[in-house]
Scaffold this motif. Structure first.
Motif, PDB file in Angstrom:
ATOM      1  N   PRO A 171      24.519  49.896  22.358  1.00  0.00           N
ATOM      2  CA  PRO A 171      24.641  50.356  23.745  1.00  0.00           C
ATOM      3  C   PRO A 171      23.417  49.939  24.577  1.00  0.00           C
ATOM      4  O   PRO A 171      22.301  49.827  24.056  1.00  0.00           O
ATOM      5  N   GLN A 172      23.628  49.697  25.866  1.00  0.00           N
ATOM      6  CA  GLN A 172      22.560  49.257  26.765  1.00  0.00           C
ATOM      7  C   GLN A 172      21.376  50.211  26.737  1.00  0.00           C
ATOM      8  O   GLN A 172      20.222  49.780  26.689  1.00  0.00           O
ATOM      9  N   TRP A 173      21.602  51.497  26.738  1.00  0.00           N
ATOM     10  CA  TRP A 173      20.517  52.477  26.804  1.00  0.00           C
ATOM     11  C   TRP A 173      19.594  52.390  25.578  1.00  0.00           C
ATOM     12  O   TRP A 173      18.411  52.652  25.686  1.00  0.00           O
ATOM     13  N   ILE A 215      15.508  51.747  25.849  1.00  0.00           N
ATOM     14  CA  ILE A 215      14.504  52.596  25.208  1.00  0.00           C
ATOM     15  C   ILE A 215      13.584  51.748  24.332  1.00  0.00           C
ATOM     16  O   ILE A 215      12.365  51.919  24.347  1.00  0.00           O
ATOM     17  N   LEU A 216      14.152  50.821  23.577  1.00  0.00           N
ATOM     18  CA  LEU A 216      13.357  49.916  22.748  1.00  0.00           C
ATOM     19  C   LEU A 216      12.332  49.170  23.598  1.00  0.00           C
ATOM     20  O   LEU A 216      11.152  49.101  23.248  1.00  0.00           O
ATOM     21  N   MET A 217      12.767  48.640  24.727  1.00  0.00           N
ATOM     22  CA  MET A 217      11.874  47.872  25.601  1.00  0.00           C
ATOM     23  C   MET A 217      10.749  48.737  26.165  1.00  0.00           C
ATOM     24  O   MET A 217       9.659  48.240  26.429  1.00  0.00           O
ATOM     25  N   GLY A 218      10.993  50.020  26.318  1.00  0.00           N
ATOM     26  CA  GLY A 218       9.971  50.914  26.821  1.00  0.00           C
ATOM     27  C   GLY A 218       8.975  51.366  25.771  1.00  0.00           C
ATOM     28  O   GLY A 218       7.913  51.882  26.090  1.00  0.00           O
ATOM     29  N   ARG A 219       9.300  51.135  24.514  1.00  0.00           N
ATOM     30  CA  ARG A 219       8.442  51.621  23.429  1.00  0.00           C
ATOM     31  C   ARG A 219       7.810  50.524  22.579  1.00  0.00           C
ATOM     32  O   ARG A 219       6.859  50.774  21.849  1.00  0.00           O
ATOM     33  N   VAL A 220       8.366  49.315  22.637  1.00  0.00           N
ATOM     34  CA  VAL A 220       7.850  48.205  21.840  1.00  0.00           C
ATOM     35  C   VAL A 220       7.297  47.154  22.804  1.00  0.00           C
ATOM     36  O   VAL A 220       7.950  46.807  23.789  1.00  0.00           O
ATOM     37  N   ASP A 221       6.098  46.668  22.520  1.00  0.00           N
ATOM     38  CA  ASP A 221       5.454  45.682  23.376  1.00  0.00           C
ATOM     39  C   ASP A 221       6.051  44.303  23.105  1.00  0.00           C
ATOM     40  O   ASP A 221       5.616  43.599  22.202  1.00  0.00           O
ATOM     41  N   LEU A 222       7.066  43.948  23.869  1.00  0.00           N
ATOM     42  CA  LEU A 222       7.710  42.646  23.740  1.00  0.00           C
ATOM     43  C   LEU A 222       7.101  41.726  24.781  1.00  0.00           C
ATOM     44  O   LEU A 222       6.982  42.085  25.948  1.00  0.00           O
ATOM     45  N   ARG A 223       6.722  40.518  24.352  1.00  0.00           N
ATOM     46  CA  ARG A 223       6.059  39.576  25.262  1.00  0.00           C
ATOM     47  C   ARG A 223       6.754  38.223  25.253  1.00  0.00           C
ATOM     48  O   ARG A 223       7.239  37.780  24.225  1.00  0.00           O
ATOM     49  N   HIS A 243      25.168  41.947  23.860  1.00  0.00           N
ATOM     50  CA  HIS A 243      24.869  43.241  24.483  1.00  0.00           C
ATOM     51  C   HIS A 243      23.364  43.490  24.610  1.00  0.00           C
ATOM     52  O   HIS A 243      22.886  43.878  25.668  1.00  0.00           O
ATOM     53  N   MET A 244      22.606  43.265  23.535  1.00  0.00           N
ATOM     54  CA  MET A 244      21.155  43.447  23.590  1.00  0.00           C
ATOM     55  C   MET A 244      20.501  42.318  24.384  1.00  0.00           C
ATOM     56  O   MET A 244      19.609  42.561  25.194  1.00  0.00           O
ATOM     57  N   SER A 245      20.924  41.102  24.162  1.00  0.00           N
ATOM     58  CA  SER A 245      20.323  39.943  24.821  1.00  0.00           C
ATOM     59  C   SER A 245      20.381  40.057  26.338  1.00  0.00           C
ATOM     60  O   SER A 245      19.416  39.734  27.033  1.00  0.00           O
ATOM     61  N   THR A 246      21.496  40.525  26.862  1.00  0.00           N
ATOM     62  CA  THR A 246      21.652  40.665  28.302  1.00  0.00           C
ATOM     63  C   THR A 246      20.607  41.610  28.880  1.00  0.00           C
ATOM     64  O   THR A 246      20.009  41.330  29.919  1.00  0.00           O
ATOM     65  N   VAL A 247      20.343  42.713  28.209  1.00  0.00           N
ATOM     66  CA  VAL A 247      19.338  43.673  28.671  1.00  0.00           C
ATOM     67  C   VAL A 247      17.935  43.084  28.504  1.00  0.00           C
ATOM     68  O   VAL A 247      17.091  43.210  29.394  1.00  0.00           O
ATOM     69  N   LEU A 248      17.685  42.413  27.379  1.00  0.00           N
ATOM     70  CA  LEU A 248      16.363  41.833  27.117  1.00  0.00           C
ATOM     71  C   LEU A 248      15.998  40.738  28.122  1.00  0.00           C
ATOM     72  O   LEU A 248      14.824  40.485  28.375  1.00  0.00           O
ATOM     73  N   MET A 249      17.007  40.100  28.711  1.00  0.00           N
ATOM     74  CA  MET A 249      16.756  39.022  29.675  1.00  0.00           C
ATOM     75  C   MET A 249      16.100  39.524  30.954  1.00  0.00           C
ATOM     76  O   MET A 249      15.646  38.723  31.761  1.00  0.00           O
ATOM     77  N   ASN A 250      16.020  40.811  31.140  1.00  0.00           N
ATOM     78  CA  ASN A 250      15.320  41.373  32.300  1.00  0.00           C
ATOM     79  C   ASN A 250      13.823  41.328  32.034  1.00  0.00           C
ATOM     80  O   ASN A 250      13.223  42.299  31.604  1.00  0.00           O
ATOM     81  N   GLY A 251      13.228  40.153  32.249  1.00  0.00           N
ATOM     82  CA  GLY A 251      11.783  39.998  32.103  1.00  0.00           C
ATOM     83  C   GLY A 251      11.344  39.187  30.900  1.00  0.00           C
ATOM     84  O   GLY A 251      10.169  38.895  30.753  1.00  0.00           O
TER      85      GLY A 251
END
Length: 64
Positions: free
Chosen positions: A23-25, A29-37, A49-57
């Motif tokens: 799910p998108q949510w 939450i993952l993006m808010g807690r894990v330092d992805l660069r 589903h995950m890739s679409t959300v991760l593409m924001n930034g």
């Protein structure tokens, strides 16, 4: 994966070959807690589903 390998007590029996999109949510939450660069690899993207959300930034490499 068998039920014996799962943590906790599964509420539902897994159906072999069934589709379990993230799910998108959950990704938000993952993006808010894990330092992805910079760039990330989503190695089990399914329908993205995950890739679409991760593409924001982030640059996202998606494969399945």
């Amino acid at each position: 994966m068998t039920d014996e390998c799962m943590l906790g007590s599964p509420k539902y029996k897994r159906i072999p070959g069934d589709f379990y999109p993230t799910p998108q949510w959950v990704t938000e939450i993952l993006m808010g807690r894990v330092d992805l660069r910079d760039a990330v690899w989503e190695p089990a993207c399914g329908e993205g589903h995950m890739s679409t959300v991760l593409m924001n930034g982030l640059f996202v490499y998606s494969s399945d």
